[in-house]
Scaffold this motif. Structure first.
Motif, PDB file in Angstrom:
ATOM      1  N   HIS A 593     -23.025   3.015  16.423  1.00  0.00           N
ATOM      2  CA  HIS A 593     -23.529   2.472  17.701  1.00  0.00           C
ATOM      3  C   HIS A 593     -24.686   3.065  17.975  1.00  0.00           C
ATOM      4  O   HIS A 593     -25.361   4.114  16.843  1.00  0.00           O
ATOM      5  CB  HIS A 593     -22.511   3.174  18.892  1.00  0.00           C
ATOM      6  CG  HIS A 593     -20.858   2.944  19.387  1.00  0.00           C
ATOM      7  ND1 HIS A 593     -20.900   1.828  19.675  1.00  0.00           N
ATOM      8  CD2 HIS A 593     -20.317   3.550  18.896  1.00  0.00           C
ATOM      9  CE1 HIS A 593     -19.777   1.768  19.864  1.00  0.00           C
ATOM     10  NE2 HIS A 593     -18.922   2.889  19.248  1.00  0.00           N
ATOM     11  N   CYS A 628     -26.755   1.451  23.590  1.00  0.00           N
ATOM     12  CA  CYS A 628     -26.573   1.274  22.433  1.00  0.00           C
ATOM     13  C   CYS A 628     -27.471   0.042  21.814  1.00  0.00           C
ATOM     14  O   CYS A 628     -27.568  -0.821  22.320  1.00  0.00           O
ATOM     15  CB  CYS A 628     -24.874   0.755  22.564  1.00  0.00           C
ATOM     16  SG  CYS A 628     -24.385   0.503  20.917  1.00  0.00           S
ATOM     17  N   ASN A 630     -27.136  -1.138  19.047  1.00  0.00           N
ATOM     18  CA  ASN A 630     -26.446  -1.301  17.855  1.00  0.00           C
ATOM     19  C   ASN A 630     -25.109  -2.034  17.900  1.00  0.00           C
ATOM     20  O   ASN A 630     -24.182  -1.863  18.819  1.00  0.00           O
ATOM     21  CB  ASN A 630     -25.770  -0.303  16.439  1.00  0.00           C
ATOM     22  CG  ASN A 630     -25.917  -1.107  15.166  1.00  0.00           C
ATOM     23  OD1 ASN A 630     -26.071  -1.236  14.407  1.00  0.00           O
ATOM     24  ND2 ASN A 630     -24.703  -0.799  14.110  1.00  0.00           N
ATOM     25  N   PHE A 631     -25.634  -3.882  17.431  1.00  0.00           N
ATOM     26  CA  PHE A 631     -24.254  -4.420  18.030  1.00  0.00           C
ATOM     27  C   PHE A 631     -23.139  -4.020  18.178  1.00  0.00           C
ATOM     28  O   PHE A 631     -22.503  -4.279  16.417  1.00  0.00           O
ATOM     29  CB  PHE A 631     -24.391  -6.202  17.674  1.00  0.00           C
ATOM     30  CG  PHE A 631     -23.801  -6.943  19.032  1.00  0.00           C
ATOM     31  CD1 PHE A 631     -24.421  -7.259  19.761  1.00  0.00           C
ATOM     32  CD2 PHE A 631     -22.556  -7.054  18.912  1.00  0.00           C
ATOM     33  CE1 PHE A 631     -23.879  -8.510  20.718  1.00  0.00           C
ATOM     34  CE2 PHE A 631     -22.114  -7.905  19.713  1.00  0.00           C
ATOM     35  CZ  PHE A 631     -22.769  -8.296  20.910  1.00  0.00           C
ATOM     36  N   CYS A 632     -21.869  -3.800  18.373  1.00  0.00           N
ATOM     37  CA  CYS A 632     -20.470  -2.983  18.016  1.00  0.00           C
ATOM     38  C   CYS A 632     -19.196  -3.074  19.094  1.00  0.00           C
ATOM     39  O   CYS A 632     -17.726  -3.093  18.194  1.00  0.00           O
ATOM     40  CB  CYS A 632     -20.821  -1.264  18.808  1.00  0.00           C
ATOM     41  SG  CYS A 632     -20.776  -1.314  20.237  1.00  0.00           S
ATOM     42  N   HIS A 636     -21.108  -5.005  24.217  1.00  0.00           N
ATOM     43  CA  HIS A 636     -21.782  -4.115  23.230  1.00  0.00           C
ATOM     44  C   HIS A 636     -23.661  -3.699  24.813  1.00  0.00           C
ATOM     45  O   HIS A 636     -24.069  -2.630  24.587  1.00  0.00           O
ATOM     46  CB  HIS A 636     -22.324  -4.567  21.913  1.00  0.00           C
ATOM     47  CG  HIS A 636     -24.040  -4.081  21.978  1.00  0.00           C
ATOM     48  ND1 HIS A 636     -24.550  -3.444  21.143  1.00  0.00           N
ATOM     49  CD2 HIS A 636     -25.409  -5.252  21.944  1.00  0.00           C
ATOM     50  CE1 HIS A 636     -25.566  -2.978  21.148  1.00  0.00           C
ATOM     51  NE2 HIS A 636     -26.342  -4.129  21.306  1.00  0.00           N
ATOM     52  N   MET A 639     -22.989  -1.234  26.925  1.00  0.00           N
ATOM     53  CA  MET A 639     -22.614   0.369  26.385  1.00  0.00           C
ATOM     54  C   MET A 639     -23.895   0.896  27.251  1.00  0.00           C
ATOM     55  O   MET A 639     -24.968   0.711  26.511  1.00  0.00           O
ATOM     56  CB  MET A 639     -21.865   0.384  24.739  1.00  0.00           C
ATOM     57  CG  MET A 639     -21.863   1.685  24.143  1.00  0.00           C
ATOM     58  SD  MET A 639     -20.930   1.532  23.228  1.00  0.00           S
ATOM     59  CE  MET A 639     -20.864   3.230  22.579  1.00  0.00           C
TER      60      MET A 639
END
Ligand code: RUQ
Ligand code: CUA
Ligand code: CA
Length: 647
Positions: A593, A628, A630-632, A636, A639
């Motif tokens: 993340h 966030c 960072n693609f999670c 996402h 987030m």
């Protein structure tokens, strides 16, 4: 030398006529700049060279599937490369040329938050105001630690030429864990770990890193002796690879440049191009001979132990005297200056540990120095240092770096000729002894264009496998789509497994890779996730999250677990000094993340089970969506957490 003479340099087939590039030639050469250097690139094939086999026609890539790495398949090798101006280290897969990672080292990096988080700032070093001490770096030489003469997969070292720093990168996480600044030097360039202890037979792995400094400076450099170049000095530095403390330095005549270490641990070597101690560059090429300088590691450490040392300025590092005049008696000498023509560049030891190749740069030769003979000189059994030179083949113009295969052949980059030349070391030794039939130069291949560094697969270990040579070229010119005045550079992959070198791929690389190493993939063992216990600040339980106030100092503890942060919001007051601690509780490899705060210039990532922290003062009231980066997860974008700063 006239302009026309210079133009013929590139097409003139007779090596003897251009034996040395004199000072005048070089001064004018620099005047006409790249047009001369690059004119070699304009021809598709180079003229045959005396004493060499017929030149290889530039073998354009055939697209043979042998070198292709199909989708879903992995490369055979890692290549670890310095990033030059960027201050980073890059990792490529070979033979595909896929770029796998950029490790921020001396640079700030928004992707991972290097230079942003408290943890990375502690490694980079900060100014009193908490910002990184330096924001630029210049990485050149990447080398890994050894055990038993080959890579052990533990650490990698890289230099920073601009601020004379040495960094260490852990190979399990491929992240930088330590940076030090070397005292009393400028232009820290060559970097090489040792391969075993010179004395203790039980230490068969790296415990030292040798560092060469290119520029001589007044010592101490505090405003004295600034006009008189003859008073400038250089130091060769040894760093403990475990503690990263500077163990000792050696005061030398001339400069250092690139560095090599012997397989028996006894010697370190550096090529010297400025034995003249010139300040202006014409002066640095006024002498016909410079030197390759050898350091007797065991004797230096005995001298340090015996207290035969001085210190410089405020540095406490013990300095021993390795200057020529103080080291005339071989039996006590700490250093041995082996004369080498002219402004040599590169010093590379052969995988059998027997020979160093030191290329002439301004002489069309590579000098082969026998390791055992240098040791003999230190034992008082060799008349003079120059007798350690056992071959000096003429190989072409502008020779720089040499890589080796597993069959006794050397491959040297020829900057001016824009070629790689393959030559046989034992044949060169025979020819030097007078054998007219010895076939020294075995093959040549054009590269595109002007190769700087070149290295072979596993070639700096005793496990050299003779599979690939990578030519890192300084100019790509017409090889790729143009992208403005500054072009991409070319890393050209050459198959060296047969008699003839074969060009198999052009990889474009972002400026400016310097040296690299090619490492078999089975040597590298990376971790998949971190461990909560590694981080003293870890927020171990979601229930521990919250806002903890101590006057104006506030700690915000958060965890991330896709697709949410443990706090939907946190409230602060204008003027608070806040420390945000974020622990990622996702346990799956690559489930990383990010955490970004608009207008506060905060951006970093947390890898699985990793903890990071940032400290800053909130001076702007309002609502700030911490999101966030960072693609999670499918959610996402959702987030987020809200930082509310009250006026
Ligand atoms: S050496 S400046 Cu580091 Cu050939 Cu490239
Ligand atoms: Cu977490 Cu994107
Ligand atoms: Ca010189």
């Amino acid at each position: 030398m006239t302009q026309d003479d210079i133009k013929t340099l590139d097409t003139q087939p007779d090596l003897n006529r251009r034996k040395f590039l004199g000072t005048t030639a070089l001064v004018s050469l620099s005047g006409v700049g790249l047009s001369v250097g690059l004119s070699a690139c304009n021809k598709k094939e180079s003229a045959p060279t005396a004493g060499a086999g017929a030149p290889t026609t530039s073998a354009e890539a055939t697209g043979s599937s042998k070198y292709e790495v199909p989708p879903g398949k992995l490369d055979e090798y890692y290549s670890f490369s310095s990033g030059g101006h960027s201050g980073e280290v890059r990792i490529y897969g070979l033979p595909s040329g896929r770029e796998l990672k950029r490790i921020p080292v001396f640079n700030m990096d928004a992707l991972v938050g290097w230079g942003v988080t408290n943890e990375s700032k502690a490694i980079l070093g900060t100014k009193p105001n908490g910002t990184p001490k330096y924001t630029t770096g210049d990485t050149h030489h990447v080398h890994q630690t050894y055990a038993d003469g080959t890579y052990d997969g533990k650490y990698m070292f890289v230099n920073d030429k601009i601020h004379s720093r040495l960094a260490r990168v852990r190979m399990d996480t491929m992240e930088c864990d330590k940076i030090i600044e070397l005292p009393n030097i400028q232009g820290f360039h060559g970097t090489f770990p040792d391969k075993r202890d010179p004395v203790d037979p039980n230490i068969n792995h790296t415990t030292r890193v040798f560092c060469g400094s290119e520029f001589s400076i007044p010592l101490p450099n505090d405003g004295r002796d600034m006009e008189d170049g003859s008073k400038y000095k250089s130091l060769f530095t040894c760093v403990d690879s475990n503690t990263m403390d500077v163990r000792w330095q050696v005061l030398i005549d001339g400069n250092c440049d690139l560095v090599a270490s012997s397989y028996d641990g006894k010697l370190a070597a550096t090529n010297q191009y400025n034995t003249e101690m010139g300040i202006h560059y014409e002066d640095t090429m006024s002498a016909e001979m410079d030197a390759c300088l050898f350091f007797n590691v065991a004797r230096i450490e005995e001298a340090v132990k015996a207290g035969k040392v001085s210190t410089i300025g405020s540095s406490k590092v013990p300095v021993v005297d390795g200057r020529r005049a103080s080291n005339q008696d071989p039996k006590t000498a700490l250093t041995c200056y082996v004369p080498i023509p002219k402004n040599p560049h590169g010093v590379n030891i052969s995988p059998d540990g027997k020979y160093y190749a030191c290329a002439g740069k301004l002489s069309p030769t590579a000098s082969v120095i026998e390791h055992a003979l240098v040791l003999k000189w230190f034992d008082g059994e060799l008349a003079k240092p120059r007798d350690a030179v056992v071959a000096e083949p003429e190989i072409g113009l502008g020779p720089l770096h040499t890589g080796y295969d597993n069959k006794g052949n050397a491959y040297t980059t020829l900057f001016l000729d824009s070629q790689i030349v393959k030559w046989n070391v034992e044949a060169a030794i025979k020819a030097f002894k007078g054998d007219k039939n010895a076939k020294v130069v075995l093959d040549r291949i054009d590269v595109h264009y002007q190769p700087g560094h070149g290295f072979t697969s596993m070639g700096e270990t005793k496990e050299a496998d003779g599979h690939f040579f990578l030519s890192d070229n300084k100019f790509s010119k017409d090889r790729f789509l143009p992208v403005g005045p500054l072009h991409a550079e070319t890393a050209q992959l050459i198959d060296i497994s047969g008699d003839k070198m074969k060009l198999v791929a052009d990889h474009s690389v972002y400026s400016e890779p310097h040296d690299s190493i090619i490492v078999r993939r089975d040597i590298i063992k990376t971790r998949q996730v971190y461990n909560l216990d590694e981080f003293p600040l870890a927020v171990k339980d979601p229930k521990d999250s919250g806002v903890f106030r101590n006057g104006k100092k506030v700690t915000v503890k958060l965890i991330s677990q896709a697709p949410a942060f443990s706090l939907r919001e946190f409230k602060l007051k204008k003027g608070d000094e806040v420390t945000i601690i974020l622990t990622n509780h996702d346990k799956v490899e690559d489930l990383t993340h990010g955490f970004a705060i608009p207008k506060y210039d905060i951006q970093f990532i947390v890898n699985p089970l990793e903890t990071k922290s940032v400290t800053f003062t909130v001076d702007k009231p309002g609502v700030y969506w911490c999101y966030c980066t960072n693609f999670c997860h499918a959610l996402h974008l959702e987030m987020r957490s809200r930082m509310i700063v009250e006026a």
